[in-house]
Scaffold this motif. Structure first.
Motif, mmCIF file in Angstrom:
data_model
loop_
_atom_site.group_PDB
_atom_site.id
_atom_site.type_symbol
_atom_site.label_atom_id
_atom_site.label_comp_id
_atom_site.label_asym_id
_atom_site.label_seq_id
_atom_site.Cartn_x
_atom_site.Cartn_y
_atom_site.Cartn_z
ATOM 1 N N LYS A 190 58.673 -16.519 -62.592
ATOM 2 C CA LYS A 190 58.998 -16.104 -61.224
ATOM 3 C C LYS A 190 60.501 -15.895 -61.025
ATOM 4 O O LYS A 190 60.912 -14.960 -60.348
ATOM 5 C CB LYS A 190 58.474 -17.172 -60.252
ATOM 6 C CG LYS A 190 58.791 -16.933 -58.808
ATOM 7 C CD LYS A 190 58.241 -18.071 -57.966
ATOM 8 C CE LYS A 190 58.598 -17.915 -56.522
ATOM 9 N NZ LYS A 190 58.038 -19.018 -55.715
ATOM 10 N N SER A 191 61.311 -16.742 -61.634
ATOM 11 C CA SER A 191 62.765 -16.650 -61.458
ATOM 12 C C SER A 191 63.336 -15.333 -61.995
ATOM 13 O O SER A 191 64.434 -14.933 -61.622
ATOM 14 C CB SER A 191 63.457 -17.832 -62.148
ATOM 15 O OG SER A 191 63.191 -17.816 -63.546
ATOM 16 N N GLU A 192 62.580 -14.650 -62.859
ATOM 17 C CA GLU A 192 63.046 -13.390 -63.431
ATOM 18 C C GLU A 192 62.323 -12.170 -62.864
ATOM 19 O O GLU A 192 62.541 -11.053 -63.321
ATOM 20 C CB GLU A 192 62.863 -13.438 -64.953
ATOM 21 C CG GLU A 192 63.693 -14.511 -65.625
ATOM 22 C CD GLU A 192 63.461 -14.568 -67.126
ATOM 23 O OE1 GLU A 192 63.179 -13.518 -67.734
ATOM 24 O OE2 GLU A 192 63.555 -15.681 -67.684
#
Length: 141
Positions: free
Chosen positions: A10-12
């Protein structure tokens, strides 16, 4: 094979919220050169996927909305034409591949049905191609 092997966390992942303006969404998609992005609720649940086509058809069919006032309208106003289904992180690879046949990326959710990332169809194809090359080399030996 575990789905987590293919997961882009999710962070990317570039995402949008239902409260994002049309202009913000269009500009983010243009900047990152994406044709579709996942939409996440404030509490992290996968809501759907918005595509360039969704935005284009919405603008075309809304005579009172244009790019000049797109900052006054939010993404939740846009009907999503395609329902990209998410896959659970513990699902079988067969389930992932079935969804990837029709979607450029497959959203992945955890045990609480919260969005944790995506699996890109290109990653699955690349993995399969490598496996096929390895098998072909093994047969030639």
């Amino acid at each position: 094979m575990n789905i987590a092997f293919f997961l882009l966390p999710k962070s990317e992942v570039i995402t949008a919220t239902p409260q994002a303006t049309l202009r913000q969404t269009l500009e983010r998609m243009e900047y990152h050169r994406y044709t579709a992005v996942p939409i996440l609720s404030d509490d992290g649940h996968y809501v759907g996927t918005v595509t360039e086509g969704d935005l284009l058809w919405f603008l075309k069919n809304s005579s009172h909305i244009g790019f000049e006032n797109a900052h006054r309208h939010v993404l939740e106003e846009v009907p999503l034409r395609v329902k990209n289904k998410p896959v659970h992180i513990h699902a079988d690879m067969v389930d992932l591949i079935d969804l990837a046949k029709a979607q450029n990326f497959v959203p992945v959710v955890d045990d609480s049905d919260k969005f944790i990332g995506i699996v890109r169809r290109s990653e699955i194809i690349e993995y399969c191609a490598k496996q096929m090359n390895l098998q072909a080399k093994a047969v030639q030996s």
